[in-house]
Enzyme design. Sequence first.
Site, PDB file in Angstrom:
ATOM      1  N   ASN A  36      51.145  -0.761   8.450  1.00 35.99           N
ATOM      2  CA  ASN A  36      52.124  -1.752   8.911  1.00 35.99           C
ATOM      3  C   ASN A  36      51.908  -2.129  10.380  1.00 35.99           C
ATOM      4  O   ASN A  36      52.759  -2.757  10.990  1.00 35.99           O
ATOM      5  CB  ASN A  36      53.549  -1.221   8.692  1.00 35.99           C
ATOM      6  CG  ASN A  36      53.817   0.062   9.482  1.00 35.99           C
ATOM      7  OD1 ASN A  36      52.969   0.507  10.257  1.00 35.99           O
ATOM      8  ND2 ASN A  36      54.988   0.649   9.294  1.00 35.99           N
ATOM      9  N   HIS A  53      51.497   0.059  12.914  1.00 31.36           N
ATOM     10  CA  HIS A  53      51.986   0.992  13.921  1.00 31.36           C
ATOM     11  C   HIS A  53      50.825   1.601  14.709  1.00 31.36           C
ATOM     12  O   HIS A  53      49.727   1.774  14.199  1.00 31.36           O
ATOM     13  CB  HIS A  53      52.937   2.045  13.353  1.00 31.36           C
ATOM     14  CG  HIS A  53      52.354   3.122  12.501  1.00 31.36           C
ATOM     15  ND1 HIS A  53      52.960   3.559  11.346  1.00 31.36           N
ATOM     16  CD2 HIS A  53      51.243   3.882  12.640  1.00 31.36           C
ATOM     17  CE1 HIS A  53      52.245   4.526  10.814  1.00 31.36           C
ATOM     18  NE2 HIS A  53      51.188   4.742  11.580  1.00 31.36           N
ATOM     19  N   ASP A  77      51.334  11.597  19.387  1.00 28.49           N
ATOM     20  CA  ASP A  77      52.578  11.772  18.626  1.00 28.49           C
ATOM     21  C   ASP A  77      52.623  13.111  17.904  1.00 28.49           C
ATOM     22  O   ASP A  77      51.614  13.828  17.830  1.00 28.49           O
ATOM     23  CB  ASP A  77      52.772  10.615  17.631  1.00 28.49           C
ATOM     24  CG  ASP A  77      51.523  10.305  16.800  1.00 28.49           C
ATOM     25  OD1 ASP A  77      50.558  11.080  16.847  1.00 28.49           O
ATOM     26  OD2 ASP A  77      51.530   9.284  16.100  1.00 28.49           O
ATOM     27  N   GLU A  92      56.725   2.082  15.090  1.00 29.37           N
ATOM     28  CA  GLU A  92      56.860   1.269  13.892  1.00 29.37           C
ATOM     29  C   GLU A  92      57.198  -0.176  14.260  1.00 29.37           C
ATOM     30  O   GLU A  92      57.613  -0.454  15.398  1.00 29.37           O
ATOM     31  CB  GLU A  92      57.966   1.855  13.004  1.00 29.37           C
ATOM     32  CG  GLU A  92      57.713   3.300  12.538  1.00 29.37           C
ATOM     33  CD  GLU A  92      56.703   3.394  11.380  1.00 29.37           C
ATOM     34  OE1 GLU A  92      55.796   2.555  11.290  1.00 29.37           O
ATOM     35  OE2 GLU A  92      56.842   4.333  10.562  1.00 29.37           O
TER      36      GLU A  92
HETATM   37  C1  GLP Z   1      49.582   8.151  11.312  1.00 25.73           C
HETATM   38  C2  GLP Z   1      49.448   8.345  12.830  1.00 25.73           C
HETATM   39  C3  GLP Z   1      48.729   7.183  13.486  1.00 25.73           C
HETATM   40  C4  GLP Z   1      47.513   6.826  12.672  1.00 25.73           C
HETATM   41  C5  GLP Z   1      47.921   6.362  11.303  1.00 25.73           C
HETATM   42  C6  GLP Z   1      46.752   5.916  10.418  1.00 25.73           C
HETATM   43  O1  GLP Z   1      50.774   7.619  10.892  1.00 25.73           O
HETATM   44  N1  GLP Z   1      50.692   8.553  13.498  1.00 25.73           N
HETATM   45  O2  GLP Z   1      48.407   7.541  14.812  1.00 25.73           O
HETATM   46  O3  GLP Z   1      46.786   5.813  13.329  1.00 25.73           O
HETATM   47  O4  GLP Z   1      48.599   7.422  10.664  1.00 25.73           O
HETATM   48  O5  GLP Z   1      46.180   6.996   9.777  1.00 25.73           O
HETATM   49  P1  GLP Z   1      44.800   6.978   9.049  1.00 25.73           P
HETATM   50  O6  GLP Z   1      43.764   6.996  10.118  1.00 25.73           O
HETATM   51  O7  GLP Z   1      44.783   8.244   8.230  1.00 25.73           O
HETATM   52  O8  GLP Z   1      44.756   5.753   8.239  1.00 25.73           O
END
Ligand code: GLP
Length: 239
Positions: free
Chosen positions: A134, A136, A66, A141
């Site tokens: 949440n 995702h 992404d 989402e």
């Molecule tokens: C972002 C990314 C996800 C990731 C998530 C969790 O929103 N788009 O791909 O898994 O955050 O992030 P973290 O690993 O910092 O908790």
Amino acid sequence: MRVFIDTPEKIAEMAAQKYVDLLRRKPNAILGGATGSTPLGLYAQLAKLCSEGKVSFKDATSFNLDEYVGLDGTHDQSYRYFMNENLFKHIDIPIERTFVPSGIDTDPATAAAYDEAIKAAGGIDMQLLGIGNNGHIGFNEPGTPFGSITHMVELTESTRTANARFFNSIDEVPTHAVTMGIKTVMNARSIILMAIGKAKAEIIKATIQGEVTPQVPASVLQLHPDVDVFLDYEAAALL
Ligand code: GLP
């Protein structure tokens, strides 16, 4: 789903071993990359193993999940920048075989072409995923259809709030992103899901032991035949 529970250091090593095994078996593997704080330990481990000559990415290709809309690759909060700084610079992958969705060209046709490029490359052998609070995956989402391919999404307030820590203020957090769809992710031949910390405990329980529902996007992984889940003790606390 195979679930492994250990310290953050140990799960980073275990996940790194999956890359070593895959790249030994298939040096030109197609890798699916993820951002966030969760994969940082894994990426540091891959950089170490690569510098020691224990793994090589020289024939590999990488497609990231992404990108934020409106940020180009020079912006220090873009996911392209994140990948360059935290992984690509430190391993021997040719940078021209690393792909991140465009956050600038948001034409739906360009997004769909990302799926076509993945297919043309032979499909993703191993997709790495973190998980949002949440549920995702990528930036899919809650409510995203399981049949979705790469597309533009509006970020929820909870995601923007969670990610505001990386920006000067929440106003700077982009409102939209381009993400691989759920179907794009599920098309990968194998998947690694990682989660660290107690903030992820509830959503990990829902993902692994709850109902398969678009309201918990990561729960779809229960339907995939080859998923390894690496959790630290805190993320696994409610299982
Ligand atoms: C972002 C990314 C996800 C990731 C998530 C969790 O929103 N788009 O791909 O898994 O955050 O992030 P973290 O690993 O910092 O908790």
